[in-house]
Design an enzyme around this catalytic site. Structure first.
Site, PDB file in Angstrom:
ATOM      1  N   LYS A  71     -12.605  46.659 -20.536  1.00 28.80           N
ATOM      2  CA  LYS A  71     -11.184  46.482 -20.882  1.00 28.80           C
ATOM      3  C   LYS A  71     -10.633  45.113 -20.471  1.00 28.80           C
ATOM      4  O   LYS A  71      -9.708  44.608 -21.101  1.00 28.80           O
ATOM      5  CB  LYS A  71     -10.346  47.591 -20.253  1.00 28.80           C
ATOM      6  CG  LYS A  71     -10.515  48.948 -20.929  1.00 28.80           C
ATOM      7  CD  LYS A  71      -9.595  49.971 -20.305  1.00 28.80           C
ATOM      8  CE  LYS A  71      -9.693  51.315 -20.982  1.00 28.80           C
ATOM      9  NZ  LYS A  71      -8.732  52.280 -20.431  1.00 28.80           N
ATOM     10  N   ASP A 107      -2.447  52.737 -23.265  1.00 26.80           N
ATOM     11  CA  ASP A 107      -2.469  53.800 -22.241  1.00 26.80           C
ATOM     12  C   ASP A 107      -1.062  54.092 -21.698  1.00 26.80           C
ATOM     13  O   ASP A 107      -0.696  55.243 -21.459  1.00 26.80           O
ATOM     14  CB  ASP A 107      -3.389  53.412 -21.071  1.00 26.80           C
ATOM     15  CG  ASP A 107      -4.857  53.619 -21.400  1.00 26.80           C
ATOM     16  OD1 ASP A 107      -5.163  54.450 -22.283  1.00 26.80           O
ATOM     17  OD2 ASP A 107      -5.706  52.950 -20.775  1.00 26.80           O
TER      18      ASP A 107
HETATM   19  N1  LIG Z   1      -5.758  60.940 -20.794  1.00 23.68           N
HETATM   20  C1  LIG Z   1      -6.074  59.719 -21.207  1.00 23.68           C
HETATM   21  O1  LIG Z   1      -5.678  59.281 -22.295  1.00 23.68           O
HETATM   22  C2  LIG Z   1      -6.864  58.812 -20.324  1.00 23.68           C
HETATM   23  C3  LIG Z   1      -6.921  57.440 -20.591  1.00 23.68           C
HETATM   24  C4  LIG Z   1      -7.659  56.619 -19.735  1.00 23.68           C
HETATM   25  C5  LIG Z   1      -8.343  57.180 -18.665  1.00 23.68           C
HETATM   26  N2  LIG Z   1      -8.277  58.535 -18.463  1.00 23.68           N
HETATM   27  C6  LIG Z   1      -8.963  59.148 -17.303  1.00 23.68           C
HETATM   28  O2  LIG Z   1      -8.371  58.601 -16.148  1.00 23.68           O
HETATM   29  C7  LIG Z   1      -9.335  58.484 -15.088  1.00 23.68           C
HETATM   30  C8  LIG Z   1      -9.331  57.046 -14.566  1.00 23.68           C
HETATM   31  O3  LIG Z   1      -9.756  56.165 -15.599  1.00 23.68           O
HETATM   32  P1  LIG Z   1      -9.726  54.559 -15.425  1.00 23.68           P
HETATM   33  O4  LIG Z   1     -10.143  54.001 -16.717  1.00 23.68           O
HETATM   34  O5  LIG Z   1      -8.452  54.098 -14.826  1.00 23.68           O
HETATM   35  O6  LIG Z   1     -10.918  54.367 -14.346  1.00 23.68           O
HETATM   36  P2  LIG Z   1     -11.094  53.233 -13.236  1.00 23.68           P
HETATM   37  O7  LIG Z   1     -10.502  51.942 -13.697  1.00 23.68           O
HETATM   38  O8  LIG Z   1     -12.521  53.279 -12.852  1.00 23.68           O
HETATM   39  O9  LIG Z   1     -10.199  53.740 -11.993  1.00 23.68           O
HETATM   40  C9  LIG Z   1     -10.594  54.852 -11.259  1.00 23.68           C
HETATM   41  C10 LIG Z   1      -9.487  55.211 -10.261  1.00 23.68           C
HETATM   42  O10 LIG Z   1      -9.848  56.432  -9.607  1.00 23.68           O
HETATM   43  C11 LIG Z   1      -9.985  56.194  -8.188  1.00 23.68           C
HETATM   44  N3  LIG Z   1     -11.093  57.004  -7.687  1.00 23.68           N
HETATM   45  C12 LIG Z   1     -12.332  57.142  -8.226  1.00 23.68           C
HETATM   46  N4  LIG Z   1     -13.068  57.996  -7.488  1.00 23.68           N
HETATM   47  C13 LIG Z   1     -12.291  58.400  -6.454  1.00 23.68           C
HETATM   48  C14 LIG Z   1     -12.497  59.286  -5.350  1.00 23.68           C
HETATM   49  N5  LIG Z   1     -13.649  59.938  -5.166  1.00 23.68           N
HETATM   50  N6  LIG Z   1     -11.468  59.488  -4.499  1.00 23.68           N
HETATM   51  C15 LIG Z   1     -10.286  58.858  -4.683  1.00 23.68           C
HETATM   52  N7  LIG Z   1     -10.027  57.993  -5.704  1.00 23.68           N
HETATM   53  C16 LIG Z   1     -11.035  57.769  -6.570  1.00 23.68           C
HETATM   54  C17 LIG Z   1     -10.255  54.702  -8.071  1.00 23.68           C
HETATM   55  O11 LIG Z   1      -9.912  54.278  -6.764  1.00 23.68           O
HETATM   56  P3  LIG Z   1     -10.556  52.949  -6.110  1.00 23.68           P
HETATM   57  O12 LIG Z   1      -9.709  51.795  -6.591  1.00 23.68           O
HETATM   58  O13 LIG Z   1     -10.475  53.184  -4.661  1.00 23.68           O
HETATM   59  O14 LIG Z   1     -11.974  52.874  -6.625  1.00 23.68           O
HETATM   60  C18 LIG Z   1      -9.301  54.166  -9.158  1.00 23.68           C
HETATM   61  O15 LIG Z   1      -7.968  54.189  -8.716  1.00 23.68           O
HETATM   62  C19 LIG Z   1     -10.664  58.930 -15.711  1.00 23.68           C
HETATM   63  O16 LIG Z   1     -10.873  60.281 -15.393  1.00 23.68           O
HETATM   64  C20 LIG Z   1     -10.437  58.781 -17.211  1.00 23.68           C
HETATM   65  O17 LIG Z   1     -11.215  59.687 -17.979  1.00 23.68           O
HETATM   66  C21 LIG Z   1      -7.547  59.357 -19.243  1.00 23.68           C
END
Ligand SMILES: NC(=O)c1ccc[n+]([C@@H]2O[C@H](COP(=O)([O-])OP(=O)(O)OC[C@H]3O[C@@H](n4cnc5c(N)ncnc54)[C@H](OP(=O)(O)O)[C@@H]3O)[C@@H](O)[C@H]2O)c1
Length: 285
Positions: A71, A107
């Protein structure tokens, strides 16, 4: 669907990409509106991002969605980037208009529309956002513009602090940052109206996990978990049991996809068709 020499091609790039729902959702939407478009998924390794974006021009693809981990990287190869995508340093949608590539992030608008569709008002409200990753940054920027106050808590506190500073600078609003420790969640949640989980905690296969201890949830709270697999997360179940209003990650998924669809086709997206096909598929996996 009949694919001909005139069919316009859209797609999604990411790695991994095998589990994406985007082809299912967008092809159903194109078909419902009888549009001569097709949508494919492309697994693109990080070393090939530049070639993939240039390939979009070479092959005259109409649009791309961009997912993890590209991204931010794609931004180096675009001609114009929408201001909100620039601020959050993340593009999830590319439009190819006469060989000029335009970058957007849908998003934030997806999250905002999901909340509004479920009757959650933002004006005058305080939001607690968990997470500071790609999706959280876009959501934070869009929701902070509408709400009164925002707090961002993240496992890596530095990331939350960076996001809070960025939002304060670009929106001139006070944004609190902190950790995901239960004490920080408790302190920030007690005067919040809306809780948004934008961490990946609770995502399959760790569906039994939640970032929030159930005892902190209450009935006068709106809770949106952007995790959509499982369709009803542990946090959503706990929030429902506490009597809170619950907004599903599937609603955000559909609205962010609909915003991309509208950018590529110029047509209003068939939201209900997209929701139905996404739910049907998610309930099978
Ligand atoms: N509904 C929708 O349209 C939509 C759209 C986009 C994403 N999503 C979902 O949203 C989630 C995040 O996506 P993203 O693209 O933002 O991913 P990302 O950029 O990898 O961010 C992941 C986030 O989750 C935190 N995290 C990961 N593992 C963790 C743990 N074990 N304990 C606490 N915090 C943890 C990370 O914290 P750190 O900074 O500490 O690593 C970071 O804040 C995913 O499940 C994705 O499928 C949904």
């Amino acid at each position: 669907m009949i694919v001909t020499g005139k069919t316009r091609v859209c797609g999604v790039i990411g790695d991994p990409i095998e589990h994406t729902l985007s082809p299912i959702i967008h092809n159903a939407a194109f078909e419902a509106l009888n549009l001569d478009y097709v949508f494919l998924a492309f697994k693109v390794k990080s070393a090939w991002v530049e070639a993939a974006v240039n390939g979009m021009r070479a092959l005259n693809l109409r649009g791309l969605n961009v997912t993890m981990p590209h991204k931010s990287a794609v931004m180096n190869y675009l001609d114009r980037i929408d201001l909100s995508a620039q601020i959050v340093n993340s593009v999830n949608t590319i439009l190819n208009k006469e060989n000029l590539l335009f970058g957007f992030n849908t998003d934030g608008i997806g999250a905002l529309k999901a909340l509004k569709e479920n009757g959650v008002e933002l004006k005058g409200r305080k939001i607690l956002l968990l997470g500071a990753g790609g999706a959280a940054r876009a959501i934070a920027y869009t929701l902070a513009k509408e709400a009164d106050e925002l707090a961002v808590l993240n496992r890596t506190v530095k990331q939350a602090e960076g996001l809070a500073k960025l939002l304060e600078k670009s929106l001139s609003k006070k944004v609190v940052a902190g950790s995901l420790k239960p004490s920080d969640i408790q302190r920030n949640l007690q005067d919040s109206d809306i809780l948004v989980n934008a961490t990946s905690v609770g995502m399959s296969p760790n569906a039994e996990e939640s970032p929030v201890p159930p005892k902190l949830l209450r009935s006068n709270l709106a809770v949106m978990d952007i995790v959509y697999n499982p369709v009803e997360t542990k946090l959503a179940q706990d929030a429902k049991a506490a009597g809170a209003k619950v907004v599903s990650g599937v609603d955000m998924l559909i609205h962010q996809g609909a915003a991309s669809f509208e950018i590529w086709t110029g047509k209003s997206a068939p939201i209900e068709v997209m929701r139905k096909v996404a739910l049907k598929h998610l309930q099978k996996v």
